[in-house]
Scaffold this active site. Structure first.
Site, PDB file in Angstrom:
ATOM      1  N   CYS A 147       0.822  -1.216   0.000  1.00  0.00           N
ATOM      2  CA  CYS A 147       0.000   0.000   0.000  1.00  0.00           C
ATOM      3  C   CYS A 147       0.853   1.262   0.000  1.00  0.00           C
ATOM      4  O   CYS A 147       0.320   2.371  -0.126  1.00  0.00           O
ATOM      5  CB  CYS A 147      -0.941   0.002   1.199  1.00  0.00           C
ATOM      6  SG  CYS A 147      -1.909  -1.497   1.329  1.00  0.00           S
ATOM      7  N   HIS A 163      -2.931   6.828   3.166  1.00  0.00           N
ATOM      8  CA  HIS A 163      -3.473   5.597   2.589  1.00  0.00           C
ATOM      9  C   HIS A 163      -4.798   5.294   3.268  1.00  0.00           C
ATOM     10  O   HIS A 163      -4.910   5.382   4.499  1.00  0.00           O
ATOM     11  CB  HIS A 163      -2.462   4.463   2.796  1.00  0.00           C
ATOM     12  CG  HIS A 163      -3.043   3.104   2.576  1.00  0.00           C
ATOM     13  ND1 HIS A 163      -3.818   2.802   1.469  1.00  0.00           N
ATOM     14  CD2 HIS A 163      -2.993   1.969   3.324  1.00  0.00           C
ATOM     15  CE1 HIS A 163      -4.201   1.537   1.555  1.00  0.00           C
ATOM     16  NE2 HIS A 163      -3.727   1.024   2.665  1.00  0.00           N
ATOM     17  N   ASN A 203     -10.400  -0.125   0.816  1.00  0.00           N
ATOM     18  CA  ASN A 203      -8.936  -0.024   0.848  1.00  0.00           C
ATOM     19  C   ASN A 203      -8.378  -0.563  -0.466  1.00  0.00           C
ATOM     20  O   ASN A 203      -8.401  -1.771  -0.702  1.00  0.00           O
ATOM     21  CB  ASN A 203      -8.427  -0.830   2.052  1.00  0.00           C
ATOM     22  CG  ASN A 203      -6.910  -0.887   2.162  1.00  0.00           C
ATOM     23  OD1 ASN A 203      -6.199  -0.716   1.176  1.00  0.00           O
ATOM     24  ND2 ASN A 203      -6.425  -1.150   3.345  1.00  0.00           N
TER      25      ASN A 203
HETATM   26  O1  UT7 Z   1      -3.820  -1.585   3.694  1.00  0.00           O
HETATM   27  C1  UT7 Z   1      -2.791  -2.222   4.353  1.00  0.00           C
HETATM   28  C2  UT7 Z   1      -2.753  -1.837   5.760  1.00  0.00           C
HETATM   29  N1  UT7 Z   1      -3.899  -2.391   6.422  1.00  0.00           N
HETATM   30  C3  UT7 Z   1      -4.351  -1.821   7.485  1.00  0.00           C
HETATM   31  O2  UT7 Z   1      -3.843  -0.813   7.894  1.00  0.00           O
HETATM   32  C4  UT7 Z   1      -5.497  -2.494   8.224  1.00  0.00           C
HETATM   33  C5  UT7 Z   1      -5.277  -2.325   9.710  1.00  0.00           C
HETATM   34  N2  UT7 Z   1      -6.218  -3.071  10.546  1.00  0.00           N
HETATM   35  C6  UT7 Z   1      -7.521  -2.819  10.589  1.00  0.00           C
HETATM   36  O3  UT7 Z   1      -8.034  -2.014   9.836  1.00  0.00           O
HETATM   37  C7  UT7 Z   1      -8.344  -3.496  11.663  1.00  0.00           C
HETATM   38  O4  UT7 Z   1      -7.483  -4.314  12.443  1.00  0.00           O
HETATM   39  C8  UT7 Z   1      -9.537  -4.351  11.159  1.00  0.00           C
HETATM   40  C9  UT7 Z   1     -10.615  -3.421  10.616  1.00  0.00           C
HETATM   41  C10 UT7 Z   1      -9.060  -5.322  10.080  1.00  0.00           C
HETATM   42  C11 UT7 Z   1     -10.161  -5.144  12.301  1.00  0.00           C
HETATM   43  O5  UT7 Z   1     -10.580  -4.260  13.328  1.00  0.00           O
HETATM   44  P1  UT7 Z   1     -10.106  -4.506  14.836  1.00  0.00           P
HETATM   45  O6  UT7 Z   1     -10.756  -3.477  15.641  1.00  0.00           O
HETATM   46  O7  UT7 Z   1      -8.602  -4.564  14.866  1.00  0.00           O
HETATM   47  O8  UT7 Z   1     -10.737  -5.916  15.145  1.00  0.00           O
HETATM   48  P2  UT7 Z   1     -10.086  -7.176  15.888  1.00  0.00           P
HETATM   49  O9  UT7 Z   1      -9.426  -8.047  14.889  1.00  0.00           O
HETATM   50  O10 UT7 Z   1      -9.276  -6.716  17.078  1.00  0.00           O
HETATM   51  O11 UT7 Z   1     -11.373  -7.914  16.428  1.00  0.00           O
HETATM   52  C12 UT7 Z   1     -12.228  -7.297  17.413  1.00  0.00           C
HETATM   53  C13 UT7 Z   1     -13.468  -8.132  17.602  1.00  0.00           C
HETATM   54  C14 UT7 Z   1     -13.183  -9.601  17.857  1.00  0.00           C
HETATM   55  O12 UT7 Z   1     -14.211 -10.077  18.720  1.00  0.00           O
HETATM   56  P3  UT7 Z   1     -13.957 -10.228  20.319  1.00  0.00           P
HETATM   57  O13 UT7 Z   1     -12.774 -11.137  20.463  1.00  0.00           O
HETATM   58  O14 UT7 Z   1     -13.677  -8.826  20.809  1.00  0.00           O
HETATM   59  O15 UT7 Z   1     -15.238 -10.783  20.808  1.00  0.00           O
HETATM   60  C15 UT7 Z   1     -13.349 -10.252  16.517  1.00  0.00           C
HETATM   61  O16 UT7 Z   1     -13.729 -11.605  16.589  1.00  0.00           O
HETATM   62  O17 UT7 Z   1     -14.248  -8.097  16.397  1.00  0.00           O
HETATM   63  C16 UT7 Z   1     -14.461  -9.431  15.917  1.00  0.00           C
HETATM   64  N3  UT7 Z   1     -14.380  -9.370  14.446  1.00  0.00           N
HETATM   65  C17 UT7 Z   1     -15.448  -9.155  13.673  1.00  0.00           C
HETATM   66  N4  UT7 Z   1     -16.752  -8.961  13.948  1.00  0.00           N
HETATM   67  C18 UT7 Z   1     -17.582  -8.725  12.915  1.00  0.00           C
HETATM   68  C19 UT7 Z   1     -13.278  -9.470  13.665  1.00  0.00           C
HETATM   69  N5  UT7 Z   1     -13.613  -9.326  12.374  1.00  0.00           N
HETATM   70  C20 UT7 Z   1     -14.946  -9.123  12.347  1.00  0.00           C
HETATM   71  C21 UT7 Z   1     -15.855  -8.885  11.307  1.00  0.00           C
HETATM   72  N6  UT7 Z   1     -17.156  -8.688  11.632  1.00  0.00           N
HETATM   73  N7  UT7 Z   1     -15.479  -8.813  10.023  1.00  0.00           N
END
Ligand code: UT7
Length: 342
Positions: A123, A264, A295
């Protein structure tokens, strides 16, 4: 006697002379994705800022989207294809390892014997390519350089992957870089960290996949893009402030001199965190193209610039801090003057 080898004749300043873009026809709202990944529109909107994204159809190839965006950039710069000396394509989703898509795009645009190559920097790719182009122009090695960022990340998505399936999207943005009376592209602030390769990567390489096909036949599973979202998120919000401040220092400006911030479009919460730690004045326009574009990796910065200019939040000549970051983990940022659009 020592023979002197001639050097190219340098020019003092480079700038972005024109911008073009291409967004695929098919708009995919969150509602079309949520069932496959046990998610909700509300979760995706609050955690990433995304409401919809564009996914390319069969005819909207990397070459086709790039060519369309490039035509717009040439038109805005009021240049013909034969005035371009070099084409640089930034992409991580071209499914053919060779030849470079850049060479094919150059020919599609009607260029003949024009230098062309592809850049792989995830990216951060567009900003890596932009730095390269500005230096080629300032060094006198090329007068006009076409820089394109294009992705078809939908080809790499496991549609049941809860981390990647809703984030990544497709599109293309292109700019023409050329000589200018005033500086329009500040020195680049860039870096990478190969120790964090597993944070975003293709989960198996093609050699591994072919061995699996030999062994398992139709039970083999093709490669997909995978991301440890929280690891990338943490890295971005803790490390990129330094990269941004370095780009400002190198350009000799402060946040008070900025009109726009175009990071980005990875996640709107990363954008918010960076705007906050940098202390951006309220009047600085902050790109939020992720809402309807998702993205798009190497395409996201030129697409976000286009959205700011089209909406009237920014105008050509405005001073913007741009910052690409992602797989590598690599980043690159510079202070630029926003160009004209087609
Ligand atoms: O372009 C290249 C660079 N990329 C980036 O910069 C992306 C950076 N990362 C992100 O944008 C975020 O990490 C995400 C949007 C991908 C995920 O968000 P997050 O707040 O980091 O979520 P997480 O993985 O920490 O998960 C939080 C909770 C979990 O549940 P519990 O354990 O708190 O109960 C996950 O199981 O959200 C749950 N979860 C979801 N729920 C609904 C994870 N993915 C999903 C989903 N839908 N798609």
């Amino acid at each position: 006697m020592t023979i002197d080898i001639a050097t190219a004749v340098p020019v003092r300043h480079a700038a972005i002379l024109g911008l073009g873009s291409y967004r695929p026809r098919r708009v995919v709202p969150n509602a079309a994705i949520v069932d496959r990944i046990d998610s909700s529109d509300e979760w995706i909107k609050t955690r990433s800022g995304i409401e919809a994204r564009h996914w390319a159809e069969a005819d909207e190839t990397i070459v086709a989207m790039s060519t369309a965006a490039a035509r717009g950039a040439l038109k805005a710069a009021e240049l013909a294809p034969d005035q371009i000396d070099l084409v640089i394509l930034a992409t991580s989703s071209q499914m053919v390892l060779g030849p470079s898509a850049g060479a094919i795009i150059a020919t599609e645009l009607g260029m003949q014997d024009t230098a062309a190559f592809d850049v792989s920097a995830g990216c951060a790719g567009f900003c890596y390519a932009l730095a390269n182009a500005a230096n080629q122009v300032r060094a006198g090695q090329a007068r006009h350089v076409l820089v394109i960022g294009t992705e078809r990340l939908s080809d790499l998505l496991d549609q049941s992957d809860r981390t990647c399936a809703f984030i990544f999207a497709d599109g293309s943005g292109a700019v023409v870089v050329g000589p200018s009376d005033v500086e329009g592209i500040g020195p680049v602030s860039w870096g990478s960290d190969g120790s964090q390769t597993s944070a975003i990567k293709q989960d198996k390489d093609f050699a591994q996949y072919f061995a699996e096909v030999e062994e398992l036949g139709s039970d083999s599973v093709r490669p997909y893009i995978r991301m440890n979202g929280s690891a990338v998120f943490r890295w971005a919000v803790t490390n990129l402030e330094k990269g941004c401040r370095n780009a400002l220092d190198l350009a000799g400006v402060t946040v008070d001199d900025l009109d726009a911030f175009v990071p980005h479009q990875a996640n709107s919460r990363i954008t918010d965190a960076l705007a906050r730690v940098l202390g951006l004045p309220d009047r600085v326009a902050v790109a939020r193209d992720i809402t309807t574009t998702g993205n798009t990796s190497a395409a996201s910065i030129p697409l976000a610039m286009e959205q700011l200019l089209r909406s009237g939040q920014s105008k050509p000549g405005d001073v913007a801090l741009v910052l690409g970051f992602g797989a590598g983990l690599a980043y690159a940022g510079q202070v630029v003057r926003l160009p004209k659009t087609a």
